[in-house]
Each structure stands twice: as structure tokens, then as C-alpha cells.
Design a protein around this motif. Structure first.
Motif, PDB file in Angstrom:
ATOM      1  N   ASN A 143     -67.344 -41.777 -40.360  1.00 52.76           N
ATOM      2  CA  ASN A 143     -66.035 -41.596 -40.029  1.00 52.76           C
ATOM      3  C   ASN A 143     -65.243 -40.962 -41.010  1.00 52.76           C
ATOM      4  O   ASN A 143     -65.911 -40.965 -42.154  1.00 52.76           O
ATOM      5  N   ALA A 144     -64.409 -40.051 -40.838  1.00 47.60           N
ATOM      6  CA  ALA A 144     -63.741 -39.302 -41.715  1.00 47.60           C
ATOM      7  C   ALA A 144     -62.098 -39.924 -41.865  1.00 47.60           C
ATOM      8  O   ALA A 144     -61.513 -39.943 -40.803  1.00 47.60           O
ATOM      9  N   ASP A 145     -61.881 -40.589 -42.883  1.00 52.70           N
ATOM     10  CA  ASP A 145     -60.713 -41.271 -42.966  1.00 52.70           C
ATOM     11  C   ASP A 145     -59.678 -40.740 -44.050  1.00 52.70           C
ATOM     12  O   ASP A 145     -60.233 -40.156 -45.098  1.00 52.70           O
ATOM     13  N   VAL A 146     -58.433 -40.861 -43.809  1.00 51.73           N
ATOM     14  CA  VAL A 146     -57.736 -39.896 -44.660  1.00 51.73           C
ATOM     15  C   VAL A 146     -57.721 -40.724 -46.098  1.00 51.73           C
ATOM     16  O   VAL A 146     -57.100 -40.203 -47.222  1.00 51.73           O
ATOM     17  N   ASN A 147     -57.876 -42.022 -46.114  1.00 51.88           N
ATOM     18  CA  ASN A 147     -57.999 -42.969 -47.221  1.00 51.88           C
ATOM     19  C   ASN A 147     -59.232 -42.814 -47.999  1.00 51.88           C
ATOM     20  O   ASN A 147     -59.425 -43.577 -48.982  1.00 51.88           O
ATOM     21  N   MET A 148     -59.978 -42.013 -47.293  1.00 52.39           N
ATOM     22  CA  MET A 148     -61.618 -42.285 -48.321  1.00 52.39           C
ATOM     23  C   MET A 148     -61.717 -41.778 -49.523  1.00 52.39           C
ATOM     24  O   MET A 148     -62.640 -42.396 -50.248  1.00 52.39           O
ATOM     25  N   GLY A 149     -60.540 -40.992 -49.976  1.00 53.00           N
ATOM     26  CA  GLY A 149     -60.929 -40.448 -51.368  1.00 53.00           C
ATOM     27  C   GLY A 149     -60.202 -41.420 -52.274  1.00 53.00           C
ATOM     28  O   GLY A 149     -60.482 -41.358 -53.412  1.00 53.00           O
ATOM     29  N   ARG A 150     -59.677 -42.505 -51.774  1.00 57.46           N
ATOM     30  CA  ARG A 150     -58.874 -43.322 -52.764  1.00 57.46           C
ATOM     31  C   ARG A 150     -59.785 -43.907 -53.663  1.00 57.46           C
ATOM     32  O   ARG A 150     -60.537 -44.543 -53.415  1.00 57.46           O
ATOM     33  N   GLY A 151     -59.529 -43.793 -55.056  1.00 56.18           N
ATOM     34  CA  GLY A 151     -60.309 -44.326 -56.109  1.00 56.18           C
ATOM     35  C   GLY A 151     -61.806 -43.396 -56.303  1.00 56.18           C
ATOM     36  O   GLY A 151     -62.366 -43.778 -57.144  1.00 56.18           O
ATOM     37  N   ALA A 152     -61.946 -42.238 -55.895  1.00 53.31           N
ATOM     38  CA  ALA A 152     -63.002 -41.303 -56.062  1.00 53.31           C
ATOM     39  C   ALA A 152     -63.167 -41.073 -57.363  1.00 53.31           C
ATOM     40  O   ALA A 152     -64.314 -41.129 -58.127  1.00 53.31           O
ATOM     41  N   ILE A 153     -62.066 -40.699 -58.016  1.00 54.67           N
ATOM     42  CA  ILE A 153     -62.125 -40.446 -59.325  1.00 54.67           C
ATOM     43  C   ILE A 153     -62.544 -41.474 -60.375  1.00 54.67           C
ATOM     44  O   ILE A 153     -63.486 -41.012 -61.447  1.00 54.67           O
ATOM     45  N   VAL A 154     -62.470 -42.696 -60.093  1.00 57.74           N
ATOM     46  CA  VAL A 154     -62.802 -43.801 -60.800  1.00 57.74           C
ATOM     47  C   VAL A 154     -64.574 -43.936 -60.637  1.00 57.74           C
ATOM     48  O   VAL A 154     -65.060 -43.907 -61.542  1.00 57.74           O
ATOM     49  N   ILE A 155     -64.747 -43.790 -59.303  1.00 58.16           N
ATOM     50  CA  ILE A 155     -66.312 -43.731 -59.147  1.00 58.16           C
ATOM     51  C   ILE A 155     -66.970 -42.868 -59.917  1.00 58.16           C
ATOM     52  O   ILE A 155     -68.080 -42.976 -60.524  1.00 58.16           O
ATOM     53  N   GLY A 156     -66.223 -41.283 -59.922  1.00 57.58           N
ATOM     54  CA  GLY A 156     -67.068 -40.273 -60.565  1.00 57.58           C
ATOM     55  C   GLY A 156     -67.104 -40.454 -61.856  1.00 57.58           C
ATOM     56  O   GLY A 156     -68.166 -40.344 -62.444  1.00 57.58           O
TER      57      GLY A 156
END
Lengths: 342, 309
Positions: free
Chosen positions: B207-220
Motif C-alpha cells: 500500500n501507499a499511505d500518505v503517512n508512510m514517510g512519517r519518521g523516515a528521517i529518523v530511520i535514515g
């Protein structure tokens, strides 16, 4: 190098000890709550223990109640011959996939998916392990099945219960309570699929009654107050669907709406308790319980999830919020039950 | 659940880790090479997912989906670049502004659907959680290709100019290099890779969710830092650029392995983010404390500081 590794190892060990400690305590609590003191249960096969994995998207009163209902149903039916593992993704999509991956690797007998992203991750992870979902508003939307092909069952390894609120009944309720209103505002979070679906549906019903309907959306809790403020400015009544963000910010919505003297019809009891005047509500515990019974049919009696029809909430109750009714000076008809306020 | 569950789940965990590792490679360009804290990635990751979902459900191939996601990410990076270089908005703020704008843009891309399902039963996808081992091989190949491209590019004159811009902007300017152009270019590349990873992630999860990028920077950032610590521990002085890049992806795998272990240990989900923060903090602190401990000044002070004073 050695020192570095030992530091890392030690800290990881310490953390894992903390983890195990909390887990043991949690297990003990759970067993006290849910394990009935019955040795013999009416199972078809005493020797088999079923492993069931639960993926819940986020901690939230409604979803928690659905998970509780699901567990209760399976324990009622299977007693000690079912082993339920509950994992929570804390709202992260990618964690849903991680959990689904671990359940599939564990080869569980059944997966229960609570909320849309949890269902999508499970459905992606396996096409063979049966999946029973709950708290999904519309299965066709969640699984990408076109409306023309929808027959009531999914046709794949997925079945479950829907939390679709009785939108026609809620529109009728709004009409009954506020016949003289002209403008209705629907407020919900633009990031939630389920809310968008409900808003579209109820808009149709309300327009049939002759109301002018506008939608107001917020993107997260930070702009709820502003959006509700503008909605209050141009509406006589507001409607809030079963929206997770709205549920968490009900108090904020209430502060704005009560001050503006605009009544709110809510999609479910939890939101109504916080900011609504009245609701026609389903019980999340009940749809969870119904999902648990479906899971039992699949596990013990070999039912096929592909052909099992999606079930909807069996009954609704007309409820009202006595505090807000008093504040707005609105008297509700006799068939409404007051929500118990803490 | 026994340890064998954890092992059986490894291909899936590793594939997920590599996808986030590819995203971390994108963040590496801004965070490490340009010294630019770019927060737009929380938005551009979801942009990649949204574009890929729309391309795939309209019946096109996943190859086109990945290419268009890459281009959409590049455009998102360009917005941040323009805000920062032409309009003089500070780096953190220009990233946040782009991230905010992207939320609405992502919803527009998907026709205002917050969540778009991409079923592996209906479409040909690059990767899927359903076929873990295939997914792992696919993302591994993709990661190798991306690392090679990055290694080549940052060795060229233009790539070196971007690195120089991050290291010493004043000196770079003195060499006649357009610093602003290099910053913008770095942001474009970075967000393109992030969106590319978002496109992979959406297909992987279904699925592509509008919230999927939340917290991506932290994981990166976690992946970059964990990778760096391991790289230092294993190779010390022999570190080179290709190893550094490889270990960024390795850091992504480790991060998801941690998550899988945390789940496997049945840690309460509410504490997951705390646990992540503690892990990253440890990885950041250990090398620093070690350096401090081995610092020649301190040793000198211990040896003969008193007599010389």
C-alpha cells in the motif's frame, strides 16, 4: 574494538532484560484476565493448539476494544487450546509489514489484522494463511477490489468484520434532532481513508434530506482547532465520522464547538463522549468478538475465508452526551441513552 | 515464538532493511556530504510511494513506476533547494516547508485517497513481502547498482564539487564553484533516491499511505550512524567511500533487525520509539567517548601534566 562491542552487547542485554521483565508481567496480567478457570472446553480437537497472531495498527480505545473482543471470543470457544500473540505497530506502516513477516515466518494458523494498513500488510505477506480483519470500514476499498466485482466476500484468504457506522441512520438522526438546520459541516482527517469514505457516503444521505453539506479536513492534530473554528463559522451542525485523529483530539474539538454553540453528531461513542451531542454507535468490542467467532469457524471447522461474507455490526444504540446537551440547552428525545461520563 | 521464527523471517527483514538503506543513501548525500539537515525526506518518501502506486494501478509497469518516482523525488528536492538557495530560508526550515507542502501534493497525486492498496495478486511488482527471497535478491541488486552509481558520480568533477561544498563552502566558492547550485543538486539527488526507496517500500508493503514517510528521517539517520560505527569498528583506518556507502545499507538492515528482535522479545510497542532513540544515542555516544578516552591531550596530562605546569 573489543571494548566498543562489549559496551554495545551489555546495553543490548540490559534492554532485553527490561523487555523480558515487562513481558512476563504483561503475560501474567493477560492470563488472569482472559483465561477462564475451565479445564475442559468444547473443542473439536483437544490435542491441537492453534497459534493466532494479532496485528494492531495503533493503540487507541476503539481498536483496543476490538482486539479484546476478538481474544474473548476465541478463548470462549477454544479455551486453553488457542495461543494468541498480540503485536502493535504503534502507528507505523512499515512495522505492520515487519510484524506480518514474523507471523508468516512463524507459520501461525491465523492472522487477525486490526485496521486497514495491518490488513494490507498481512494480505501482502501471505496468500495461504487465513486472515480475519476488523475495524475496516470498507473491504473493497482497503483491498483494491473494484465495486463492480464486490459480492460480499473477498474471494481471497481474507474475511472479517466492518466498523462501518450506520451512516444512513446517523443522517436520519441528524435530521430528527436538527430539522431546521441548513448548513452541515463534516470534519475529518485528510490522511484517513475510512473517514473519507464515510464523509462521501453521509454527504449523499444529508443532501437527499435537503441540507447544504461542506467538508472540512485537517492533516493532523496541530490544525484541528483552526479547521473546526472555520467549520463552526459557517455551519449549523457538525458531523464527525469514526476518525482516529478526531478521536484523539475530541477535547480540542469540543472546546471550539461548545464555545461557538454548534452541536456535533458523532460517528461513534468514544468521540461522542468527548465532543458530540449524540451518536448512533456500534460497539468495537462486539465487532471484535464477531471476528473472533469467524476465526473459530475457520480454525475449528475449516470454513473458507474466501467465501465468508464480511459481517457488519449487528446492533446500534442511540446515545447522547448529557454534559454537552446541558451546555447547549438541547433536550433529546426519550429513546436516547445517556453516555456514562467519568 | 522460537529463534527459528526470527531466522525464517530474516529475508523479509533484510529486504525491508535494504529498502530503508537505499533511502538512507539518499539522506547520506545531504546529511554527511553536504552537511545539510534536510527534513523534506519525510514527505518525498511518501511522494515516491504515491507516484508508484498511481502508475501501477493505472496499468503500467513497475519499471516506469520506479523511474517516475525517482523524477518526482528530484522535483521535491528541487523545491527545498530553491527555498534554501534562491530565497535564503535556513536549511531546517526549508526542508520542513517542503515536507508540509508535500503532504497536500501527495494527496493530490493519489486523487485525495490517503491510502492506495497495491495488491500483489493483481499487479506485477518489483518487490513484495509475499515473495521474500525474490524481494531480497532484487533489492540487493538495486542497492549494488545505486552504490556503484554514487561511487562513480562522487568521483567526477561535479560530484567532488558537491562534496567540497559540504566540507568547506568558503574555500569552494573561492575555487569558482557555484555553491548554491551544488547544494540544490545534492538535494535533488538525495530526494530522488529517497522517493525511489519510497516506491519500493509501497510495493513491498502492498500500500501507499500518505503517512508512510512519517519518521523516515529518523530511520535514515539511524541507519547511517549504525553503519558508520560498524564500519569504523571493522575497518578503522582502511575506510574508503565505497565501504562507507555499503555500511549505510548494512545499517538499514541492522536497524530492521533490531526492530524484529524487539518485536520478537515482545517488548511493549509503546516503548519502540524510546528503544530506537536509546540505540541511536548509544551508537552516537560510544565513538565519541572512546575518542575522548584515547585523546592524546588527556594522556599527556596524565603523564606529565603536573610537572610541566
Amino acid at each position: 574494538m573489543k571494548k566498543l562491542l562489549s559496551v554495545i552487547m551489555a546495553s543490548a542485554l540490559a534492554l532485553s532484560l527490561v523487555a523480558c521483565g515487562t513481558d512476563a508481567a504483561a503475560k501474567k496480567e493477560a492470563s488472569n484476565d482472559s483465561e477462564p478457570a475451565v479445564e475442559e472446553t468444547a473443542t473439536t480437537d483437544d490435542s491441537k493448539t492453534y497459534n493466532v497472531g494479532v496485528i494492531q495498527l495503533v493503540q487507541h480505545p476503539a481498536l483496543d476494544a476490538a482486539t479484546e473482543g476478538f481474544q474473548a471470543a476465541l478463548v470462549d470457544k477454544l479455551g486453553s487450546s488457542v495461543n494468541i500473540t498480540v503485536e502493535n505497530a504503534s502507528g507505523d506502516n512499515s512495522t505492520c509489514a515487519t510484524i506480518a513477516n514474523s507471523f508468516v515466518s512463524d507459520n501461525v494458523d491465523l492472522i487477525m489484522a486490526n485496521a486497514t494498513p495491518a490488513l494490507q500488510a498481512s494480505g501482502t505477506a501471505t496468500s495461504t494463511i487465513p486472515i480475519v480483519a476488523t475495524s475496516i470500514t470498507d473491504y473493497a476499498t482497503a483491498l483494491g477490489i473494484s465495486v463492480d466485482d464486490w459480492s460480499g466476500a473477498t474471494g481471497v484468504n481474507v474475511t472479517g468484520t466492518s466498523d462501518l457506522a450506520p451512516l444512513d441512520g446517523q443522517a436520519e438522526m441528524l435530521k430528527e434532532l436538527f430539522p431546521d438546520a441548513k448548513e452541515v459541516g463534516i470534519i475529518y482527517c485528510s490522511g484517513e481513508d475510512n473517514s473519507k469514505f464515510q464523509a462521501g457516503k453521509i454527504k449523499g444521505y444529508l443532501e437527499d434530506y435537503g441540507y447544504t453539506v461542506s467538508e472540512y479536513t485537517f492533516s493532523d492534530s496541530s490544525d484541528v482547532a483552526t479547521v473546526v473554528q472555520s467549520a463552526c463559522g459557517s455551519s449549523d451542525v457538525l458531523y464527525v465520522p469514526t476518525d482516529n485523529v478526531a478521536a484523539s483530539c475530541a477535547e480540542t474539538i469540543n472546546n471550539v464547538a461548545v464555545t461557538a454553540k454548534v452541536p456535533i453528531v458523532a460517528g461513534e461513542e468514544g468521540i461522542c463522549k468527548g465532543c458530540g451531542i449524540a451518536t448512533l454507535s456500534i460497539s468495537y468490542y462486539d465487532i471484535g468478538y464477531a471476528a473472533g467467532l469467524m476465526a473459530y469457524e475457520i480454525l475449528a471447522n475449516g470454513a473458507d475465508p474466501a467465501t465468508m461474507d464480511i459481517q457488519y455490526a449487528p446492533e446500534f444504540t442511540k446515545e447522547y452526551n448529557p454534559t454537552i446537551a446541558e451546555q447547549l440547552g438541547i433536550t433529546l428525545p426519550d429513546d436516547y441513552v445517556a453516555i456514562e461520563m467519568e | 515464538m522460537g529463534i527459528e521464527t526470527l531466522i525464517a523471517g530474516l529475508p523479509g527483514t533484510a529486504a525491508q532493511g535494504i529498502i530503508y538503506g537505499i533511502m538512507a543513501l539518499g539522506i547520506f548525500i545531504t546529511f554527511k556530504l553536504l552537511n545539510f539537515a534536510d527534513l523534506s525526506v519525510d514527505g518525498s518518501f511518501a511522494t515516491g510511494g504515491a507516484v508508484a502506486a498511481m502508475v501501477i494501478i493505472s496499468g503500467h509497469s513497475w519499471i516506469l513506476a520506479l523511474v517516475l518516482a525517482f523524477i518526482a523525488g528530484a522535483l521535491a528536492g528541487l523545491i527545498t533547494g530553491v527555498l534554501h538557495t534562491l530565497l535564503g530560508i535556513p536549511d531546517i526550515l526549508s526542508g520542513i516547508l517542503t515536507q508540509l507542502a508535500l503532504y497536500s501534493i501527495n494527496l493530490r497525486i493519489t486523487g485525495n485517497q490517503p491510502n492506495t492498496p497495491i495488491s500483489v495478486d493483481k499487479y506485477n511488482l518489483a518487490v513484495s513481502l509475499r515473495y521474500k527471497t525474490d524481494a531480497l535478491i532484487t533489492v540487493l541488486v538495486i542497492a549494488v547498482i545505486i552504490i556503484s552509481i554514487m561511487y562513480w558520480f562522487f568521483g567526477t568533477e561535479m560530484g567532488s564539487a558537491i562534496r567540497a561544498t559540504g566540507t568547506n563552502p568558503a574555500m569552494t566558492k573561492a575555487q569558482g564553484i557555484n555553491v548554491n547550485l551544488m547544494k540544490a543538486l545534492g538535494l535533488v539527488l538525495s530526494n530522488a533516491f529517497v522517493a525511489f526507496a519510497g516506491a519500493l517500500s509501497a510495493q513491498f508493503n502492498g500500500n501507499a499511505d500518505v503517512n508512510m514517510g512519517r519518521g523516515a528521517i529518523v530511520i535514515g539517520l539511524a541507519a547511517i550512524i549504525i553503519g558508520e560505527v560498524f564500519c569504523n569498528a571493522l575497518f578503522k583506518k582502511k575506510r574508503n567511500f565505497i565501504l562507507t556507502l555499503t555500511f549505510v545499507v548494512f545499517g538499514g538492515i541492522l536497524y530492521y533487525l533490531f526492530i524484529a528482535i524487539v518485536l520478537w522479545l515482545k517488548m511493549p510497542a509503546n516503548d519502540m520509539k524510546l528503544f530506537t532513540a536509546i540505540i541511536v544515542a548509544i551508537f552516537l555516544a560510544v565513538p565519541y567517548l572512546k575518542n575522548k578516552h584515547n585523546s592524546s591531550f588527556r594522556k599527556a596530562a596524565k603523564r606529565g601534566g603536573k610537572e610541566n605546569a
